[in-house]
Scaffold this motif. Structure first.
Motif, PDB file in Angstrom:
ATOM      1  N   SER A  49      28.159  33.098  43.728  1.00  0.00           N
ATOM      2  CA  SER A  49      27.070  33.888  43.140  1.00  0.00           C
ATOM      3  C   SER A  49      25.732  33.173  43.276  1.00  0.00           C
ATOM      4  O   SER A  49      24.705  33.796  43.594  1.00  0.00           O
ATOM      5  N   MET A  87      26.352  41.266  42.697  1.00  0.00           N
ATOM      6  CA  MET A  87      27.650  41.914  42.513  1.00  0.00           C
ATOM      7  C   MET A  87      27.884  42.994  43.567  1.00  0.00           C
ATOM      8  O   MET A  87      29.023  43.193  44.019  1.00  0.00           O
ATOM      9  N   GLU A  88      26.823  43.664  43.961  1.00  0.00           N
ATOM     10  CA  GLU A  88      26.934  44.676  45.007  1.00  0.00           C
ATOM     11  C   GLU A  88      27.436  44.060  46.302  1.00  0.00           C
ATOM     12  O   GLU A  88      28.332  44.613  46.971  1.00  0.00           O
ATOM     13  N   GLU A 133      33.498  34.757  42.357  1.00  0.00           N
ATOM     14  CA  GLU A 133      32.079  34.574  42.077  1.00  0.00           C
ATOM     15  C   GLU A 133      31.720  33.153  41.669  1.00  0.00           C
ATOM     16  O   GLU A 133      30.653  32.639  42.022  1.00  0.00           O
ATOM     17  N   ILE A 184      29.007  41.101  46.600  1.00  0.00           N
ATOM     18  CA  ILE A 184      30.338  40.532  46.381  1.00  0.00           C
ATOM     19  C   ILE A 184      31.397  41.616  46.563  1.00  0.00           C
ATOM     20  O   ILE A 184      32.444  41.388  47.191  1.00  0.00           O
ATOM     21  N   ARG A 185      31.124  42.807  46.058  1.00  0.00           N
ATOM     22  CA  ARG A 185      32.074  43.912  46.237  1.00  0.00           C
ATOM     23  C   ARG A 185      32.160  44.321  47.698  1.00  0.00           C
ATOM     24  O   ARG A 185      33.259  44.553  48.224  1.00  0.00           O
ATOM     25  N   GLU A 198      35.512  39.859  45.043  1.00  0.00           N
ATOM     26  CA  GLU A 198      35.662  39.936  43.589  1.00  0.00           C
ATOM     27  C   GLU A 198      36.659  38.890  43.104  1.00  0.00           C
ATOM     28  O   GLU A 198      37.720  38.704  43.696  1.00  0.00           O
ATOM     29  N   GLU A 210      21.383  40.058  39.405  1.00  0.00           N
ATOM     30  CA  GLU A 210      22.827  40.129  39.160  1.00  0.00           C
ATOM     31  C   GLU A 210      23.432  41.386  39.776  1.00  0.00           C
ATOM     32  O   GLU A 210      24.538  41.357  40.331  1.00  0.00           O
ATOM     33  N   HIS A 211      22.684  42.496  39.710  1.00  0.00           N
ATOM     34  CA  HIS A 211      23.174  43.745  40.306  1.00  0.00           C
ATOM     35  C   HIS A 211      23.323  43.599  41.816  1.00  0.00           C
ATOM     36  O   HIS A 211      24.340  44.003  42.400  1.00  0.00           O
TER      37      HIS A 211
END
Length: 244
Positions: free
Chosen positions: A96, A119-120, A131, A122-123, A128, A115-116
């Motif tokens: 992350s 995570m976007e 992180e 990472i997906r 997932e 953060e959004h």
């Protein structure tokens, strides 16, 4: 989106690129194929403005970047993401933190937006649960996916890949190639990747430029490589060997 016009680059008396011209269009995956040491990675550096040609021009979105100063190049580079061959991850940062580092350094975004975006990606990269892992705990293919996610974090229009599957096992290579193909299909992104692996070219490249002895000897739809009568191209199609 990116165009090289009659670019010549020399290191001393050695000619690396000799009047090279090629175009990378939006929403297109373009491969630059050639044996090791012929200047494929140099083309990426020219596209980013990291080095200047001895002659010729490099255009990004219609802007000639060859005369631009470093400060003027920053907004141009923001349009392109780069995935280095060695991934260039920070060993002491988590996945992350690696993805968010340049956002925090260069954009005044609220933490929630950062953060959004992290995570976007990472997906998208299928990471997932990883992180908070350090890069040393990941496989080569997973590190490459982290590097791709980091390149996408700025929402660029084009991604540049330097030997994206070099050193990876066949399963990991396929995952990386699928990710690159998904960029165009799902995000309408363009991509250029330099490689010496001809199977990768036929797997995902819409167009291919073949670099040999400093010159582009083929530039067109990948499927038409089979129609070329150039001896080097015929040899790599039959032997799939680029160490010539």
């Amino acid at each position: 989106m990116i165009e090289l016009r009659n670019v010549t680059l020399k290191y001393g008396e050695k000619v690396i690129l000799d009047k090279v011209s090629l175009t990378v269009r939006n929403n297109t995956i373009k491969a630059v194929l050639g044996p090791s040491g012929v200047g494929k990675s140099t083309i990426i550096k020219l596209m980013l403005g990291l080095i200047k040609p001895n002659s010729g021009q490099v255009f990004v979105d219609g802007i000639d970047i060859t005369p631009l100063k470093e400060t003027e190049l920053y907004p141009i580079r923001r349009k392109m993401g780069i995935v280095f061959q060695g991934n260039a991850l920070f060993d002491s940062m988590t996945i992350s933190q690696n993805m968010s580092f340049f956002l925090r350094e260069n954009l005044q975004l609220p933490d929630e937006e950062i953060e959004h975006r992290v995570m976007e990606q990472i997906r998208f990269a299928g990471l997932e649960g990883y992180e908070n892992q350090l890069p040393e705990s990941l496989s080569g293919g997973m590190k490459k996916r982290v590097a791709i996610g980091r390149a996408l974090i700025f929402n660029p229009g084009m991604i540049l890949f330097d030997e994206p599957t070099a050193g990876l096992d066949p399963v990991s290579s396929k995952k990386i190639l699928n990710l690159i193909a998904d960029l165009r299909q799902n995000s309408n992104l363009g991509a250029v990747f330099v490689t010496h692996i001809i199977d990768d070219v036929f797997a995902i490249a819409d167009e291919t430029a073949v670099l040999y002895q400093g010159k582009i000897i083929f530039d067109g739809p990948t499927g038409k490589l089979h129609e070329s009568d150039h001896p080097f191209i015929r040899s790599i199609l039959s032997d799939k060997i680029l160490e010539l």
